[in-house]
Design a protein around this motif. Structure first.
Motif, mmCIF file in Angstrom:
data_model
loop_
_atom_site.group_PDB
_atom_site.id
_atom_site.type_symbol
_atom_site.label_atom_id
_atom_site.label_comp_id
_atom_site.label_asym_id
_atom_site.label_seq_id
_atom_site.Cartn_x
_atom_site.Cartn_y
_atom_site.Cartn_z
ATOM 1 N N UNK A 57 0.850 -1.199 0.000
ATOM 2 C CA UNK A 57 0.000 0.000 0.000
ATOM 3 C C UNK A 57 0.887 1.250 0.000
ATOM 4 N N UNK A 58 1.934 1.216 0.833
ATOM 5 C CA UNK A 58 2.857 2.368 0.935
ATOM 6 C C UNK A 58 3.578 2.617 -0.376
ATOM 7 N N UNK A 59 3.990 1.517 -1.039
ATOM 8 C CA UNK A 59 4.716 1.654 -2.313
ATOM 9 C C UNK A 59 3.843 2.323 -3.365
ATOM 10 N N UNK A 301 10.146 -4.030 -10.231
ATOM 11 C CA UNK A 301 10.827 -3.015 -11.037
ATOM 12 C C UNK A 301 9.836 -2.105 -11.746
ATOM 13 N N UNK A 302 8.628 -2.605 -12.008
ATOM 14 C CA UNK A 302 7.661 -1.792 -12.753
ATOM 15 C C UNK A 302 6.974 -0.747 -11.867
ATOM 16 N N UNK A 303 7.214 -0.802 -10.554
ATOM 17 C CA UNK A 303 6.560 0.176 -9.664
ATOM 18 C C UNK A 303 7.381 1.455 -9.553
ATOM 19 N N UNK A 304 6.734 2.583 -9.275
ATOM 20 C CA UNK A 304 7.501 3.823 -9.108
ATOM 21 C C UNK A 304 8.423 3.737 -7.883
ATOM 22 N N UNK A 305 9.506 4.522 -7.920
ATOM 23 C CA UNK A 305 10.453 4.486 -6.799
ATOM 24 C C UNK A 305 9.783 4.972 -5.512
ATOM 25 N N UNK A 306 10.081 4.325 -4.400
ATOM 26 C CA UNK A 306 9.585 4.759 -3.091
ATOM 27 C C UNK A 306 10.404 4.040 -2.026
ATOM 28 N N UNK A 307 10.296 4.526 -0.793
ATOM 29 C CA UNK A 307 10.990 3.854 0.313
ATOM 30 C C UNK A 307 10.499 2.407 0.422
ATOM 31 N N UNK A 308 9.178 2.227 0.300
ATOM 32 C CA UNK A 308 8.606 0.889 0.467
ATOM 33 C C UNK A 308 9.061 -0.058 -0.646
ATOM 34 N N UNK A 309 9.202 0.486 -1.865
ATOM 35 C CA UNK A 309 9.677 -0.363 -2.960
ATOM 36 C C UNK A 309 11.084 -0.872 -2.632
#
Ligand code: FPP
Ligand code: MG
Length: 324
Positions: A57-59, A301-309
């Motif tokens: 959810x955070x990612x 890898x397909x998700x946007x950059x974030x701390x959770x990713x």
């Protein structure tokens, strides 16, 4: 669970909220169900499913307290499956404690599992989002199907790798998949990211189980952990499947019957474990996990950059390098 420091720090931050929410849910249960549910939920589970839901959810940008009931519901479903599983497997111990059915009785435990499952569904339904309800219901249904498949396949003298992979997808993969997917649905339900969360969850779940299977045959001298617990308990996992495939049909059938009946002598147990280790059949199971880890990395890898990713990447590294 010995997590890498950044992940551990994040986990320590969310854990009190997960625990408080689980406790709140427990307190709302009927007084007959409460002791059984408390027994399994208070026995030191890793809270992997809630953590994955919160991270996912955070990612995707959802970092609100409203995730906690959903995250807790996943742990409730998991706990319900364990209550029933220990009855089906006739297990005496769960996480080092006496299994619930031996403490509270078989009928009480079956019904408490049902009540817990229904309660988890109610928590999810309260979000008023049919996609969430669908996601969790499908995961429950696939978990049951996985368990039925296991019971059927374990009666056969031959269990192929592909069949075993289907079993573990069913037993553990789909609920872990729904842990990730439900986080993505809560965060906005965008279809590409939702699909990525499904791929991540399923592949992570299968890899986790394969590494777990391998570790059961790996020496951990400094921890004094006994090897081959699965074999002693009559559990057929990937390293043993590789071992069985090296036997001829008659030998295999005879040996498998004795494994399932837990009839192997100490000498035979040790000999089998030595053989699996010397032929590195447990390492082969780890190598198989690698395929699933790669698919999980790819989905992430397909998700946007974030701390959770980046923490989810750490989680995959943790599974890959886990040594106990
Ligand atoms: C553990 O496998 C088994 C599961 C995680 C799934 C059990 C599923 C069911 C009993 C059916 C569904 C039940 C409900 C309430 C939806 P294992 O026996 O290989 O592992 P263990 O060592 O943890 O027992
Ligand atoms: Mg079991």
């Amino acid at each position: 669970m010995k997590l890498q420091p950044e992940l551990q720090e994040y986990f320590q931050g969310v854990l009190p909220n997960i625990e408080a929410c689980i406790q709140e849910q427990l307190d709302s249960l009927n007084s007959y169900v409460f002791p059984v549910a408390s027994h399994v939920l208070g026995s030191g589970g890793k809270r992997l499913r809630p953590l994955l839901c919160i991270l996912m959810a955070g990612a995707m940008g959802h970092r609100e307290a409203s995730v906690y009931p959903l995250a807790s519901a996943l742990e409730l479903v998991h706990s319900a499956t364990l209550l029933h599983d220990d009855i089906l497997d006739n297990s005496e111990l769960r996480r080092g404690e006496r299994a619930a059915h031996l403490v509270f009785g078989m009928k009480e435990t079956i019904l408490a599992g049902d009540a817990l499952l229904a309660h988890a569904n109610k928590i999810v339904a309260d979000y008023g989002n049919p996609d969430l309800v669908n996601c969790i219901s499908e995961a429950i249904s696939s978990t049951v199907t996985g368990e039925i498949l296991e019971i059927q396949k374990m009666r056969q003298p031959n269990l192929s790798q592909a069949e075993y992979l289907d079993i573990i997808k069913g037993k553990t993969g789909y609920l872990i998949q729904s842990s990730c997917e439900s986080g993505a649905i809560l965060a906005g339900n965008r279809s590409a990211e939702r699909e990525a969360s499904r791929q991540l969850g399923l592949n992570l779940g299968v890899a986790f189980q394969l590494v777990d299977d391998a570790l059961d045959y790996s020496p951990a001298p400094d921890l004094g952990k006994p090897m081959g617990g699965d074999l002693r308990e009559g559990k057929i996992t990937m390293p043993l499947i590789h071992f069985l495939q090296e036997l001829d049909a008659e030998q295999r059938e005879r040996f498998l019957t004795r494994v399932k009946d837990k009839a192997l002598s100490e000498k035979e147990l040790e000999e089998t474990m030595r053989c699996i280790r010397s032929r590195e059949l447990h390492i082969r199971a780890r190598e198989e996990a690698e395929t699933y880890l790669q698919a999980a990395y790819q989905a992430l890898a397909s998700l946007p950059e974030s701390r959770e990713k980046s923490l989810l990447v750490r989680m995959l590294e943790y599974i890959r390098t886990r040594d106990y």
